[in-house]
Design an enzyme around this catalytic site. Structure first.
Site, PDB file in Angstrom:
ATOM      1  N   GLY A  49      -4.938 -28.180 -40.532  1.00  0.00           N
ATOM      2  CA  GLY A  49      -5.660 -26.925 -40.698  1.00  0.00           C
ATOM      3  C   GLY A  49      -6.385 -26.470 -39.454  1.00  0.00           C
ATOM      4  N   ALA A  87      -7.351 -38.885 -33.082  1.00  0.00           N
ATOM      5  CA  ALA A  87      -8.713 -39.426 -33.003  1.00  0.00           C
ATOM      6  C   ALA A  87      -9.748 -38.521 -33.665  1.00  0.00           C
ATOM      7  CB  ALA A  87      -9.106 -39.699 -31.551  1.00  0.00           C
ATOM      8  N   ARG A  89     -10.506 -35.436 -33.365  1.00  0.00           N
ATOM      9  CA  ARG A  89     -11.293 -34.832 -32.292  1.00  0.00           C
ATOM     10  C   ARG A  89     -11.196 -33.314 -32.187  1.00  0.00           C
ATOM     11  NH1 ARG A  89      -8.284 -33.386 -28.178  1.00  0.00           N
ATOM     12  NH2 ARG A  89      -9.975 -33.484 -26.676  1.00  0.00           N
ATOM     13  N   THR A  91     -11.561 -30.552 -34.245  1.00  0.00           N
ATOM     14  CA  THR A  91     -12.629 -29.688 -34.761  1.00  0.00           C
ATOM     15  C   THR A  91     -13.874 -29.791 -33.895  1.00  0.00           C
ATOM     16  OG1 THR A  91     -11.838 -29.794 -37.043  1.00  0.00           O
ATOM     17  CG2 THR A  91     -14.152 -29.217 -36.720  1.00  0.00           C
ATOM     18  N   ALA A 281     -20.103 -29.017 -37.527  1.00  0.00           N
ATOM     19  CA  ALA A 281     -18.903 -29.580 -38.155  1.00  0.00           C
ATOM     20  C   ALA A 281     -18.347 -30.779 -37.396  1.00  0.00           C
ATOM     21  CB  ALA A 281     -17.831 -28.505 -38.261  1.00  0.00           C
ATOM     22  N   LYS A 282     -17.977 -31.809 -38.147  1.00  0.00           N
ATOM     23  CA  LYS A 282     -17.301 -32.976 -37.587  1.00  0.00           C
ATOM     24  C   LYS A 282     -15.837 -32.969 -38.030  1.00  0.00           C
ATOM     25  CE  LYS A 282     -21.349 -36.009 -38.199  1.00  0.00           C
ATOM     26  NZ  LYS A 282     -21.806 -37.264 -38.849  1.00  0.00           N
ATOM     27  N   GLY A 285     -10.094 -36.274 -39.778  1.00  0.00           N
ATOM     28  CA  GLY A 285      -8.680 -36.631 -39.843  1.00  0.00           C
ATOM     29  C   GLY A 285      -8.393 -38.017 -40.379  1.00  0.00           C
ATOM     30  N   GLU A 286      -8.658 -39.036 -39.586  1.00  0.00           N
ATOM     31  CA  GLU A 286      -8.401 -40.411 -40.018  1.00  0.00           C
ATOM     32  C   GLU A 286      -9.414 -40.934 -41.038  1.00  0.00           C
ATOM     33  OE1 GLU A 286      -6.487 -40.316 -35.879  1.00  0.00           O
ATOM     34  OE2 GLU A 286      -8.250 -39.460 -36.831  1.00  0.00           O
TER      35      GLU A 286
END
Length: 330
Positions: A49, A87, A89, A91, A281-282, A285-286
């Site tokens: 996204g 990783a 990263r 966003t 925002a963070k 993903g993983e």
């Protein structure tokens, strides 16, 4: 006999490359002739996204809608490097670069508006819906399209963002290798058939720290997708590797979970804005995958008293472990 068990697991995850490695994202923001804004960045969309979230950020800065943002990426001939889609990263890193580029563009647009409107300062100027206007006198305004028409060449700004990481001390193992960290927790209830070794996940709860939810629906989608992926590698996806040969080399034998296998999941979005992040925002993903596996393994242990240390936990492996435990008990 079917036995039920519950398990939980919690994780923390450092986003980005970490350990002092340069973690850099770059972006351009450019005013278009029709008043829309183009964002150029190398961020890759891999289903997470990125195109949506990274369009929402400049739209928020510039008072535009997402439809007014033209997101241009994945073309190395015209976009600046934004690092890998890895990783967790994009966003945070690329979102920051885009926000900074959009803020620079906003400053330039405001300065131009001050001159074009004959104002003596930028105090009280607002930018919304494709125009810049004086808040106390809204009729005193100019559209972004009008500003674009007055430029001899496209108005473009550039920004670079580098994440803060420190290489750990090789002697002590101490340091600040990642920033920011994100946190996740998962709880599951399973049912284990002790006659067949089959494991069924009955229900689950999944809590994810997101900093601030830029797009809550997409976050829930990622949480459920991450759960499905983790459930797959813990219970289903067996390569069948033997003497360097993969026996399950097609989808008829390499089993992945389907929508029919998914349990009822209670998604819990935890918002604790990160001060250095774009609007707090963070990335997630993983992290949405990581606690699911140990939670399932803990639930299996709770159900049948067997600690599985190898995945995937296929029925054959689990049944063998249960039988071994019964022998030892006897």
């Amino acid at each position: 006999m079917k036995k039920r068990g519950k398990g939980i697991a919690c994780i923390f995850y450092g986003t980005g490359y970490g350990n002092g490695f340069p973690d850099v994202s770059r972006a351009y923001a450019e005013l278009q002739p029709d008043g829309k804004v183009a964002i150029y960045t190398g961020a890759t969309e891999v289903g997470q996204g990125a195109k949506t979230a990274l369009s929402q950020i400049p739209a928020e800065v510039l008072g535009l809608t997402v439809d007014d943002i033209i997101f241009i990426n994945e073309d190395t001939s015209i976009t600046p490097d934004a690092g890998t889609a890895a990783a967790t990263r994009q966003t945070y890193n690329t979102g920051n670069a885009i926000k900074m580029a959009a803020e620079e563009l906003k400053k330039e647009l405001i300065n131009i508006a001050v001159k074009e409107l004959g104002l003596n300062s930028d105090a009280g100027l607002e930018m919304k819906d494709g125009k810049i206007y004086l808040k106390i006198l809204p009729d005193k305004c100019i559209t972004l399209a009008q500003i674009a028409a007055k430029q001899s060449e496209p108005l473009r700004t550039f920004a670079t963002f580098t994440a803060q990481t420190v290489q750990i001390d090789p002697e002590t193992g101490q340091g600040a290798p990642y920033w920011p960290y994100t946190f996740s927790a998962c709880a599951v209830e399973v049912e284990v058939d002790t006659e067949t070794g089959q494991v069924e996940i009955i229900k689950a709860a999944h809590a994810q720290d997101v900093g601030r939810a830029i797009n809550p629906k997409m976050i829930e989608g990622q949480m459920e997708g991450g759960f499905a992926m983790a459930m797959g590698y813990v219970l289903y996806e067996d390569l069948g590797l033997e003497n360097g040969r993969i026996w399950n080399n097609k989808l008829s034998t390499y089993i992945i979970p389907t929508a029919m296998d998914m349990p009822e999941i209670q998604n819990i979005i935890v918002e604790d804005p990160e001060s250095t992040a774009p609007y707090g925002a963070k990335g997630i993903g993983e992290p949405v995958m990581i606690p699911v596996g140990p939670a399932i393994l803990n639930a299996i242990y709770d159900a049948v008293g067997v600690r599985m240390t190898e995945i995937p936990v296929t029925p054959m492996k689990l049944l063998q472990a249960i039988r071994e435990k019964e022998k030892q008990g006897a």
